[in-house]
Design a protein around this motif. Sequence first.
Motif, PDB file in Angstrom:
ATOM      1  N   ILE A   4      38.114  38.480  53.430  1.00 51.12           N
ATOM      2  CA  ILE A   4      39.086  39.461  52.943  1.00 51.12           C
ATOM      3  C   ILE A   4      38.330  40.678  52.409  1.00 51.12           C
ATOM      4  O   ILE A   4      37.496  40.538  51.513  1.00 51.12           O
ATOM      5  CB  ILE A   4      39.967  38.863  51.824  1.00 51.12           C
ATOM      6  N   PRO A   5      38.606  41.871  52.929  1.00 51.62           N
ATOM      7  CA  PRO A   5      37.970  43.075  52.381  1.00 51.62           C
ATOM      8  C   PRO A   5      38.297  43.227  50.896  1.00 51.62           C
ATOM      9  O   PRO A   5      39.401  42.882  50.460  1.00 51.62           O
ATOM     10  CB  PRO A   5      38.592  44.209  53.213  1.00 51.62           C
ATOM     11  N   PRO A   6      37.363  43.727  50.106  1.00 51.17           N
ATOM     12  CA  PRO A   6      37.552  43.777  48.643  1.00 51.17           C
ATOM     13  C   PRO A   6      38.825  44.490  48.201  1.00 51.17           C
ATOM     14  O   PRO A   6      39.559  43.979  47.350  1.00 51.17           O
ATOM     15  CB  PRO A   6      36.307  44.528  48.159  1.00 51.17           C
ATOM     16  N   TYR A   7      39.090  45.667  48.760  1.00 54.38           N
ATOM     17  CA  TYR A   7      40.258  46.429  48.296  1.00 54.38           C
ATOM     18  C   TYR A   7      41.568  45.751  48.702  1.00 54.38           C
ATOM     19  O   TYR A   7      42.564  45.842  47.990  1.00 54.38           O
ATOM     20  CB  TYR A   7      40.204  47.867  48.811  1.00 54.38           C
ATOM     21  N   VAL A   8      41.531  45.053  49.834  1.00 49.96           N
ATOM     22  CA  VAL A   8      42.720  44.271  50.235  1.00 49.96           C
ATOM     23  C   VAL A   8      42.918  43.127  49.249  1.00 49.96           C
ATOM     24  O   VAL A   8      44.046  42.838  48.833  1.00 49.96           O
ATOM     25  CB  VAL A   8      42.549  43.730  51.674  1.00 49.96           C
ATOM     26  N   ARG A   9      41.828  42.482  48.845  1.00 48.12           N
ATOM     27  CA  ARG A   9      41.920  41.404  47.857  1.00 48.12           C
ATOM     28  C   ARG A   9      42.498  41.927  46.547  1.00 48.12           C
ATOM     29  O   ARG A   9      43.373  41.298  45.952  1.00 48.12           O
ATOM     30  CB  ARG A   9      40.542  40.786  47.622  1.00 48.12           C
ATOM     31  N   PHE A  10      41.997  43.087  46.078  1.00 43.41           N
ATOM     32  CA  PHE A  10      42.490  43.644  44.813  1.00 43.41           C
ATOM     33  C   PHE A  10      43.985  43.943  44.898  1.00 43.41           C
ATOM     34  O   PHE A  10      44.742  43.670  43.950  1.00 43.41           O
ATOM     35  CB  PHE A  10      41.731  44.931  44.464  1.00 43.41           C
ATOM     36  N   ALA A  11      44.419  44.488  46.040  1.00 41.50           N
ATOM     37  CA  ALA A  11      45.845  44.809  46.220  1.00 41.50           C
ATOM     38  C   ALA A  11      46.692  43.541  46.226  1.00 41.50           C
ATOM     39  O   ALA A  11      47.769  43.495  45.623  1.00 41.50           O
ATOM     40  CB  ALA A  11      46.033  45.594  47.515  1.00 41.50           C
ATOM     41  N   CYS A  16      50.637  39.950  44.004  1.00 48.31           N
ATOM     42  CA  CYS A  16      51.065  38.571  43.755  1.00 48.31           C
ATOM     43  C   CYS A  16      51.341  38.325  42.268  1.00 48.31           C
ATOM     44  O   CYS A  16      52.351  37.703  41.912  1.00 48.31           O
ATOM     45  CB  CYS A  16      50.015  37.591  44.261  1.00 48.31           C
ATOM     46  N   LEU A  17      50.456  38.806  41.414  1.00 49.16           N
ATOM     47  CA  LEU A  17      50.634  38.558  39.983  1.00 49.16           C
ATOM     48  C   LEU A  17      51.829  39.333  39.416  1.00 49.16           C
ATOM     49  O   LEU A  17      52.680  38.760  38.724  1.00 49.16           O
ATOM     50  CB  LEU A  17      49.355  38.919  39.219  1.00 49.16           C
ATOM     51  N   ILE A  18      51.896  40.622  39.720  1.00 46.70           N
ATOM     52  CA  ILE A  18      53.003  41.438  39.185  1.00 46.70           C
ATOM     53  C   ILE A  18      54.327  41.005  39.789  1.00 46.70           C
ATOM     54  O   ILE A  18      55.324  40.800  39.073  1.00 46.70           O
ATOM     55  CB  ILE A  18      52.736  42.935  39.447  1.00 46.70           C
ATOM     56  N   LEU A  40      46.297  34.080  41.245  1.00 45.84           N
ATOM     57  CA  LEU A  40      45.230  33.486  40.427  1.00 45.84           C
ATOM     58  C   LEU A  40      44.101  32.930  41.284  1.00 45.84           C
ATOM     59  O   LEU A  40      42.923  33.043  40.919  1.00 45.84           O
ATOM     60  CB  LEU A  40      45.816  32.377  39.541  1.00 45.84           C
ATOM     61  N   ILE A  41      44.456  32.351  42.432  1.00 44.28           N
ATOM     62  CA  ILE A  41      43.427  31.827  43.342  1.00 44.28           C
ATOM     63  C   ILE A  41      42.573  32.970  43.896  1.00 44.28           C
ATOM     64  O   ILE A  41      41.345  32.877  43.965  1.00 44.28           O
ATOM     65  CB  ILE A  41      44.079  31.026  44.491  1.00 44.28           C
ATOM     66  N   LEU A  42      43.223  34.062  44.285  1.00 45.90           N
ATOM     67  CA  LEU A  42      42.495  35.224  44.783  1.00 45.90           C
ATOM     68  C   LEU A  42      41.597  35.823  43.695  1.00 45.90           C
ATOM     69  O   LEU A  42      40.469  36.236  43.961  1.00 45.90           O
ATOM     70  CB  LEU A  42      43.472  36.286  45.291  1.00 45.90           C
ATOM     71  N   ILE A  47      36.089  36.372  41.097  1.00 45.97           N
ATOM     72  CA  ILE A  47      35.211  36.151  39.940  1.00 45.97           C
ATOM     73  C   ILE A  47      34.003  35.297  40.314  1.00 45.97           C
ATOM     74  O   ILE A  47      32.861  35.615  39.944  1.00 45.97           O
ATOM     75  CB  ILE A  47      35.993  35.502  38.784  1.00 45.97           C
ATOM     76  N   PHE A  48      34.231  34.206  41.064  1.00 52.05           N
ATOM     77  CA  PHE A  48      33.150  33.252  41.323  1.00 52.05           C
ATOM     78  C   PHE A  48      32.404  33.494  42.637  1.00 52.05           C
ATOM     79  O   PHE A  48      31.288  32.996  42.808  1.00 52.05           O
ATOM     80  CB  PHE A  48      33.707  31.826  41.304  1.00 52.05           C
ATOM     81  N   LEU A  49      33.016  34.256  43.560  1.00 49.54           N
ATOM     82  CA  LEU A  49      32.368  34.542  44.838  1.00 49.54           C
ATOM     83  C   LEU A  49      31.925  35.992  44.969  1.00 49.54           C
ATOM     84  O   LEU A  49      31.049  36.308  45.774  1.00 49.54           O
ATOM     85  CB  LEU A  49      33.302  34.195  46.004  1.00 49.54           C
ATOM     86  N   GLY A  50      32.548  36.875  44.179  1.00 54.80           N
ATOM     87  CA  GLY A  50      32.193  38.281  44.228  1.00 54.80           C
ATOM     88  C   GLY A  50      32.545  38.914  45.557  1.00 54.80           C
ATOM     89  O   GLY A  50      33.472  38.483  46.254  1.00 54.80           O
TER      90      GLY A  50
END
Length: 202
Positions: A4-11, A16-18, A40-42, A47-50
């Motif tokens: 998953i590309p980082p910015y896609v993950r952040f989005a 999901c949370l909001i 939370l999984i994402l 956090i643990f995989l960076g």
Amino acid sequence: MFVIPPYVRFALIALCLIGGIALWATLGVWYGIFFVLTGLILLAGYIFLGTIAPAAQAFQTQDINKAEQILNLTAKPEWLYGPNRGNYYLLRGNIALSREDLKTAEEWIKKAEQMNLGATEGAMVNLQLCQFEYRRRNFNAAKKYLKKVKEAKITIPQFKEQIDMMDQALKQSGQVKAAQRRGGGAQNTGGYGGKRRRPRTR
């Protein structure tokens, strides 16, 4: 492997949370729980995989600047779990090495050496440290690192080729040193035994 590309993950984390919390508050727990858990999984993955996996993909395509930019998105490298933190240090070292910043590269790779890496990554670290010692002409230390590399028994053809090249270079360095010792010994002996006493002057 799907990355998953980082910015896609952040989005996705934010969505999901909001969205999940909003559904939870308006329609009930069961409407929002799935989205909250996914978020939370994402987040835990980040956090643990960076951002090492997408950074490594960019590095493999020789896009060094992009690899570094993506790697910089790892906010807390010290939070990465052991082997992944080692891969982070190793990738940092390889980026520095690609820019011929040998001092910085060695600092990062020595950090990677302290981590619990996999067999392949550990062999890569030892081979690079072997090369650093060889450049310094510290051949005994280089041989020790190369021995560790061989013990890993990595079967990747390109990697085995690098091992063979390093092995040959160290063997040649040993032959040169032996020749120098023989030549130096002959010189010293000749010098010691060949001195003539000056005749006493009257």
